[in-house]
Design an enzyme around this catalytic site. Sequence first.
Site, PDB file in Angstrom:
ATOM      1  N   ARG A 290       1.331  -5.733  -5.020  1.00 21.94           N
ATOM      2  CA  ARG A 290       1.346  -6.639  -3.877  1.00 21.94           C
ATOM      3  C   ARG A 290       1.803  -8.051  -4.226  1.00 21.94           C
ATOM      4  O   ARG A 290       1.541  -8.989  -3.479  1.00 21.94           O
ATOM      5  CB  ARG A 290      -0.044  -6.698  -3.240  1.00 21.94           C
ATOM      6  CG  ARG A 290      -0.468  -5.419  -2.514  1.00 21.94           C
ATOM      7  CD  ARG A 290      -1.603  -5.679  -1.553  1.00 21.94           C
ATOM      8  NE  ARG A 290      -2.093  -4.455  -0.948  1.00 21.94           N
ATOM      9  CZ  ARG A 290      -1.572  -3.890   0.146  1.00 21.94           C
ATOM     10  NH1 ARG A 290      -0.540  -4.442   0.742  1.00 21.94           N
ATOM     11  NH2 ARG A 290      -2.092  -2.776   0.633  1.00 21.94           N
TER      12      ARG A 290
ATOM     13  N   GLY B 155       0.821  -1.212   0.000  1.00 22.21           N
ATOM     14  CA  GLY B 155       0.000   0.000   0.000  1.00 22.21           C
ATOM     15  C   GLY B 155       0.855   1.262   0.000  1.00 22.21           C
ATOM     16  O   GLY B 155       1.940   1.295   0.580  1.00 22.21           O
TER      17      GLY B 155
ATOM     18  N   ASP C 174       5.120  -7.705   5.748  1.00 22.05           N
ATOM     19  CA  ASP C 174       5.156  -8.865   4.853  1.00 22.05           C
ATOM     20  C   ASP C 174       6.236  -8.702   3.781  1.00 22.05           C
ATOM     21  O   ASP C 174       6.970  -9.649   3.484  1.00 22.05           O
ATOM     22  CB  ASP C 174       3.791  -9.061   4.180  1.00 22.05           C
ATOM     23  CG  ASP C 174       2.740  -9.560   5.182  1.00 22.05           C
ATOM     24  OD1 ASP C 174       3.101 -10.356   6.072  1.00 22.05           O
ATOM     25  OD2 ASP C 174       1.575  -9.144   5.080  1.00 22.05           O
TER      26      ASP C 174
ATOM     27  N   LYS D   7       8.018   0.712   5.664  1.00 21.37           N
ATOM     28  CA  LYS D   7       6.929   1.553   5.149  1.00 21.37           C
ATOM     29  C   LYS D   7       5.594   1.016   5.595  1.00 21.37           C
ATOM     30  O   LYS D   7       5.404  -0.201   5.581  1.00 21.37           O
ATOM     31  CB  LYS D   7       6.985   1.516   3.619  1.00 21.37           C
ATOM     32  CG  LYS D   7       5.793   2.085   2.926  1.00 21.37           C
ATOM     33  CD  LYS D   7       5.133   1.112   1.945  1.00 21.37           C
ATOM     34  CE  LYS D   7       4.400  -0.013   2.617  1.00 21.37           C
ATOM     35  NZ  LYS D   7       3.489  -0.774   1.751  1.00 21.37           N
ATOM     36  N   THR D   8       4.690   1.785   6.034  1.00 16.76           N
ATOM     37  CA  THR D   8       3.264   1.492   6.097  1.00 16.76           C
ATOM     38  C   THR D   8       2.566   2.552   6.938  1.00 16.76           C
ATOM     39  O   THR D   8       3.049   2.909   8.023  1.00 16.76           O
ATOM     40  CB  THR D   8       2.897   0.096   6.641  1.00 16.76           C
ATOM     41  OG1 THR D   8       1.478  -0.007   6.684  1.00 16.76           O
ATOM     42  CG2 THR D   8       3.448  -0.219   8.034  1.00 16.76           C
TER      43      THR D   8
ATOM     44  N   ASP E 226       0.018   2.015   8.450  1.00 14.38           N
ATOM     45  CA  ASP E 226      -0.633   1.315   9.567  1.00 14.38           C
ATOM     46  C   ASP E 226       0.136   1.455  10.885  1.00 14.38           C
ATOM     47  O   ASP E 226      -0.430   1.238  11.953  1.00 14.38           O
ATOM     48  CB  ASP E 226      -0.775  -0.177   9.246  1.00 14.38           C
ATOM     49  CG  ASP E 226      -1.637  -0.419   8.019  1.00 14.38           C
ATOM     50  OD1 ASP E 226      -2.241   0.554   7.527  1.00 14.38           O
ATOM     51  OD2 ASP E 226      -1.708  -1.568   7.562  1.00 14.38           O
TER      52      ASP E 226
HETATM   53  P1  FBP Z   1       0.574  -1.974   3.617  1.00  5.85           P
HETATM   54  O1  FBP Z   1       0.463  -2.893   4.790  1.00  5.85           O
HETATM   55  O2  FBP Z   1       1.038  -2.637   2.393  1.00  5.85           O
HETATM   56  O3  FBP Z   1       1.376  -0.750   3.950  1.00  5.85           O
HETATM   57  O4  FBP Z   1      -0.892  -1.420   3.276  1.00  5.85           O
HETATM   58  C1  FBP Z   1      -1.647  -0.791   4.239  1.00  5.85           C
HETATM   59  C2  FBP Z   1      -3.072  -0.574   3.833  1.00  5.85           C
HETATM   60  O5  FBP Z   1      -3.277   0.791   3.502  1.00  5.85           O
HETATM   61  C3  FBP Z   1      -4.025  -1.009   4.946  1.00  5.85           C
HETATM   62  O6  FBP Z   1      -4.232   0.020   5.868  1.00  5.85           O
HETATM   63  C4  FBP Z   1      -5.255  -1.417   4.172  1.00  5.85           C
HETATM   64  O7  FBP Z   1      -5.996  -2.394   4.860  1.00  5.85           O
HETATM   65  C5  FBP Z   1      -4.692  -1.992   2.909  1.00  5.85           C
HETATM   66  O8  FBP Z   1      -3.450  -1.350   2.696  1.00  5.85           O
HETATM   67  C6  FBP Z   1      -5.575  -1.765   1.712  1.00  5.85           C
HETATM   68  O9  FBP Z   1      -5.039  -2.419   0.620  1.00  5.85           O
HETATM   69  P2  FBP Z   1      -5.257  -2.025  -0.905  1.00  5.85           P
HETATM   70  O10 FBP Z   1      -4.310  -0.939  -1.208  1.00  5.85           O
HETATM   71  O11 FBP Z   1      -4.889  -3.270  -1.620  1.00  5.85           O
HETATM   72  O12 FBP Z   1      -6.657  -1.596  -1.065  1.00  5.85           O
END
Ligand code: FBP
Length: 568
Positions: free
Chosen positions: A159, A95, A190, A216-217, A219
Amino acid sequence: MKLESGYLLKSNSNSKIMKKSALQQARAAYRPQLPIVLTGGVKVVEGQPTQSVADQEEIKKLFPNTYGLPELHFEKESNDAKMEPINVGVILSGGQAPGGHNVISGLFDGIKNINKQSRLYGFLMGPGGLVDHRYMELTSDIIDEYRNTGGFDIIGSGRTKLETKEQFDKGLEILRELNIKALVIIGGDDSNTNAAILAEYYKEIGAGVQVIGVPKTIDGDLKNDVIETSFGFDTATKVYSEVIGNIQRDCNSAKKYWHFIKLMGRSASHIALECALQCQPNICIISEEVEAKNMTLDEVVDYIADAVVARAAQGNNYGVVLIPEGLIEFIPAVKALISELNDLLAAKADEFGAIEPEAQREWVIGQLSEENAKTYKSLPAGVARQLTLDRDPHGNVQVSLIETEKLLSEMVGKRLEALAAEGKYKGKYATMHHFFGYEGRCADPSNFDANYCYGLGYTAANLIAAGVTGYMSSLRNLTFAPVNWIAGGIPITMMMNMERRHGEMKPVIQKALVQLDGAPFLKFAKQRDEWKYNTCYTYPGPIQYFGPTEVCDQPSLTLVYEQKRRKY
Ligand code: FBP
């Protein structure tokens, strides 16, 4: 397939005619601040050998070449000797998170500082670009277009999970063709787990390619004693807090709605907690607490309904409720259900896939244990179905697709009807629903993230120069001014433990959840009853990029409260 230099730049926007906003133009001139240790010659200092956070024997067996490496930090060296030029590859994984472009510009400047002839290649649209050989060279013209900007559009993200020997070997072909000696993977827990597996494999076969990870994230769940925060959390929570503050003001002006706001963050509730600390809403649910207290969905609903009733009694038929997107996974009964579903769907994927969609619900109920079948049946059909849909490539339920904010507000509505019938509630209950996630992931990085990301990229370049592999780029001391940050590298295996994924035990980086004895949660818990019944909203306003330091340069409250205890 080499793509024309600037391919994404052109395909995204036809950059020649792209109009830049006044802020974009002014922001391009911002010079991120580097830690003082990285501003000249650098010496690598080794700490003690490390251990994984748990399951040491298993992790050691799985990573014989990269387990137990020492922590590293950099110190200033008077001699800034230049090295041979080096070709480096970079991947944005998962993400989007504000600041990714600054990691890449820091990396670019860092390897150019090693030697002006060094070259940087970006693999396109995530790890898949490495496997499919889709790449572009990142030249200074391109890098300059993206400094201090949000988004991952410089090379795109994806991803694809890097996990098989075939993928690793296919990747190595293009790395060899481009003479790339180091690969930097910018990703969450991950993706960094996969970076560690790739580093181990390339070391084992003597591929001569270093692998370095960057945390990075948005979250905020990739952190531990040695990684203080992941990049993007600061900016994303500031964007959400601005909008929550605006909603609170609207709510306090019209005094007629209960706003249910779901916030991204996958499993962990760090984003919701930070926004609560910033905005002081009436209610913020913390998933980790729901699990620890073994709460049912009905108990969560009662907790919210209690606030609605009490506020209505004072004539206040309005309020704001923050809900972390992973909540549903933390209700213990639902968690047990998801765990059984994960194993079931991994073991019988083909059988499940062959069933007509209308018949899937009955098939699932027939396969589950009695207890879990009961929970499954009790959930609204849409939510139950969501739990059986495809996991992301890392095996996670796609919680952002579950409309928990609507589920809760409807259940609260039903509870209020029952209370009204008993004469225990008199009030008006009108609701609004919001989901904030994508709104914050590509914002222009705050000063904190702009500096942090640039420094992480520059540190990665120094780890490459140090010749190490299987390390994560690290900056610490983050509540101090950037010049005082401590730069170094942390062995990724140090953060790992064994967890069940797709029905099998796998080595993964341990996810950081909200700690209920941690300072940020305790601060919140101390004040939340006051916020629940009264109106104590605060309004953080938009991110400021220019102005006094107390307005522009403050790190997240989560980081401030967590680091207060720490002394370097
Ligand atoms: P990462 O763990 O890859 O940083 O992504 C975080 C996130 O934004 C989460 O908060 C959310 O649940 C998910 O990605 C959403 O995924 P997508 O971008 O595939 O809709």
